[in-house]
Design an enzyme around this catalytic site. Structure first.
Site, PDB file in Angstrom:
ATOM      1  CG  ASP A  18      -0.251  -0.070   2.556  1.00 32.01           C
ATOM      2  OD1 ASP A  18       0.973  -0.383   2.602  1.00 32.01           O
ATOM      3  OD2 ASP A  18      -0.898   0.237   3.582  1.00 32.01           O
ATOM      4  CG  ASP A  67       4.099   0.066   1.662  1.00 32.95           C
ATOM      5  OD1 ASP A  67       3.570  -1.040   1.765  1.00 32.95           O
ATOM      6  OD2 ASP A  67       3.854   1.005   2.449  1.00 32.95           O
ATOM      7  CG  ASN A 115       0.279   3.240   4.293  1.00 33.97           C
ATOM      8  OD1 ASN A 115       0.085   3.122   5.500  1.00 33.97           O
ATOM      9  ND2 ASN A 115       1.337   2.747   3.682  1.00 33.97           N
ATOM     10  CB  THR A 124       4.784  -4.078   2.877  1.00 35.34           C
ATOM     11  OG1 THR A 124       4.424  -3.713   1.542  1.00 35.34           O
ATOM     12  CG2 THR A 124       6.025  -4.955   2.853  1.00 35.34           C
ATOM     13  CG  PHE A 136      -2.005   1.090   9.765  1.00 34.04           C
ATOM     14  CD1 PHE A 136      -3.172   1.807  10.005  1.00 34.04           C
ATOM     15  CD2 PHE A 136      -1.696   0.756   8.450  1.00 34.04           C
ATOM     16  CE1 PHE A 136      -4.007   2.187   8.968  1.00 34.04           C
ATOM     17  CE2 PHE A 136      -2.535   1.131   7.409  1.00 34.04           C
ATOM     18  CZ  PHE A 136      -3.688   1.845   7.657  1.00 34.04           C
ATOM     19  CG  ASN A 137       0.597  -3.011   7.555  1.00 38.61           C
ATOM     20  OD1 ASN A 137       0.075  -2.002   7.112  1.00 38.61           O
ATOM     21  ND2 ASN A 137       1.872  -3.336   7.326  1.00 38.61           N
ATOM     22  CG  HIS A 175       7.311   0.402   9.848  1.00 42.88           C
ATOM     23  ND1 HIS A 175       7.343   0.061  11.181  1.00 42.88           N
ATOM     24  CD2 HIS A 175       6.846   1.683   9.809  1.00 42.88           C
ATOM     25  CE1 HIS A 175       6.907   1.078  11.913  1.00 42.88           C
ATOM     26  NE2 HIS A 175       6.608   2.075  11.113  1.00 42.88           N
ATOM     27  CG  ASP A 176       6.037  -1.592   4.728  1.00 40.31           C
ATOM     28  OD1 ASP A 176       5.651  -2.162   5.767  1.00 40.31           O
ATOM     29  OD2 ASP A 176       5.340  -0.781   4.102  1.00 40.31           O
TER      30      ASP A 176
HETATM   31  C1  BDR Z   1       2.924  -0.134   8.617  1.00 37.62           C
HETATM   32  O1  BDR Z   1       1.809   0.733   8.427  1.00 37.62           O
HETATM   33  C2  BDR Z   1       2.017   1.552   7.315  1.00 37.62           C
HETATM   34  O2  BDR Z   1       1.746   2.876   7.627  1.00 37.62           O
HETATM   35  C3  BDR Z   1       3.439   1.352   6.866  1.00 37.62           C
HETATM   36  O3  BDR Z   1       3.530   1.404   5.452  1.00 37.62           O
HETATM   37  C4  BDR Z   1       3.790  -0.004   7.392  1.00 37.62           C
HETATM   38  O4  BDR Z   1       3.440  -1.017   6.469  1.00 37.62           O
HETATM   39  C5  BDR Z   1       3.620   0.232   9.927  1.00 37.62           C
HETATM   40  O5  BDR Z   1       2.743   0.096  11.004  1.00 37.62           O
HETATM   41 CA    CA Z   2       2.875  -0.503   4.185  1.00 35.89          CA
END
Ligand code: BDR
Ligand code: CA
Length: 312
Positions: A10, A15, A40, A126, A166-167, A240-241
């Site tokens: 996303d 990403d 996102n 991701t 979040f994911n 993160h990703d």
């Molecule tokens: C994840 O949430 C998204 O905002 C980022 O792209 C990442 O995949 C981090 O919590």
């Molecule tokens: Ca992401």
């Protein structure tokens, strides 16, 4: 030998960085397809961003397919505070990308790519897990030709609620299905991704790499750093990703623990929480490899090398 991957994402600043690292010449990863999901931002924006990022990478030939515009059950919600109104705020990008997405739904693309591959395929996830859960619901047999599902998501603490990342929170019903599908699952949660912060020092190191793709990453990281300061009072954006891709490129960057993971999706208070049985207090089946530690300085060095691949 190269490893075949599908990137379900996303984009999203981190990403986009994950895509760029995967597409580097010495990553030895072959991106069969990029599939996009609501997360996102709205899936249409994430798709436009994916097309623009591939173009910047000089890889416009990689097919992009749009997927779910909403989670399996709950209402969609976006991370606009972190990624901006376009989903990729910061660098200036074309309104209309040079290439188009395919007319096929991401879940069908995942099914076909996995089934038609002559070797097992890794799915790198991701974003929220809606497309992958949908593919598994439509054709559970694809698990037989999945090498791993390598996920950025979750952790033993949260960033969207006190306990949920979040994911996973964005579609916990989908996540629960994916974690129970029987494929090998690798998980990169906040426990490791919050150690890998692109501070000013790191951004300056990347700025020394003299090519347009590295310059684009610098712009992404500057914006990401500013929103992480505003919303989380952190001194750099966590990449993160990118951790999921870096693991496939160099597994020794991370320490993994084979463990039992379950996803809470009933309670209003803890919806989207990842329960990680690191101390073996249940007899739940060990269904995932969870990243418990990361070699931070080695990560930056590997990223520098991969970004330098884009030098002409
Ligand atoms: C994840 O949430 C998204 O905002 C980022 O792209 C990442 O995949 C981090 O919590
Ligand atoms: Ca992401």
């Amino acid at each position: 030998m190269s490893e075949k991957i599908i990137m379900d994402c996303d984009p999203g600043h981190d990403d986009a960085i994950a895509m760029i690292l995967a597409g580097a010449r010495t990553s030895h990863l072959e991106i069969l397809a990029v599939t996009t999901v609501s997360g996102n931002q709205a899936v249409s924006k994430n798709t436009r961003n994916a097309l623009n990022v591939l173009d910047i990478m000089g890889k416009g030939e990689i097919p992009v397919s749009m997927g779910a515009s909403r989670p399996l059950i709950k209402e969609p919600s976006f991370a606009e505070e972190i990624h901006g109104v376009t989903g990729l705020d910061g660098p200036k990008l074309p309104e209309t990308p040079r290439h188009h997405a395919t007319p096929h739904h991401a879940a069908d693309v995942i099914i076909d790519a996995v089934k038609n591959s002559d070797e097992p395929v890794t799915i790198v996830a991701t974003g929220p897990l809606t497309n992958i859960a949908t593919a598994l619901i439509r054709d559970a047999k694809i698990v037989q030709n999945i090498k791993s599902i390598t996920i950025m998501g979750g952790g033993t603490f949260g960033n969207w609620t006190p306990t949920a990342e979040f994911n996973i929170w964005a579609d916990a019903e989908a996540a629960q299905r994916v974690f129970n599908c029987g494929a090998r699952i690798n998980v990169f949660g906040l426990d490791v991704t919050h150690q890998v912060l692109a501070t000013d020092d790191i951004i300056q190191r990347f700025a020394l790499i003299n090519n347009d793709v590295a310059g684009f990453v610098v712009e992404l990281l500057k914006f990401f750093k500013s929103t992480y300061k505003t919303y989380f009072d952190m001194d750099g954006g966590p990449i993160h990703d990118a951790c999921a891709i870096l693991y496939l490129i160099k597994p020794e960057l991370f320490k993994m623990q084979h463990t039992h993971i379950a996803i809470e999706h009933h309670s209003a208070l803890t919806y989207g929480t990842m329960s990680v049985d690191l101390n073996n207090v249940t007899d739940g089946e060990k269904n995932a490899y969870f990243a418990v530690d990361v070699n931070v300085e080695a990560i930056w060095q590997v990223m520098e090398q991969l970004l330098a691949d884009y030098n002409l």
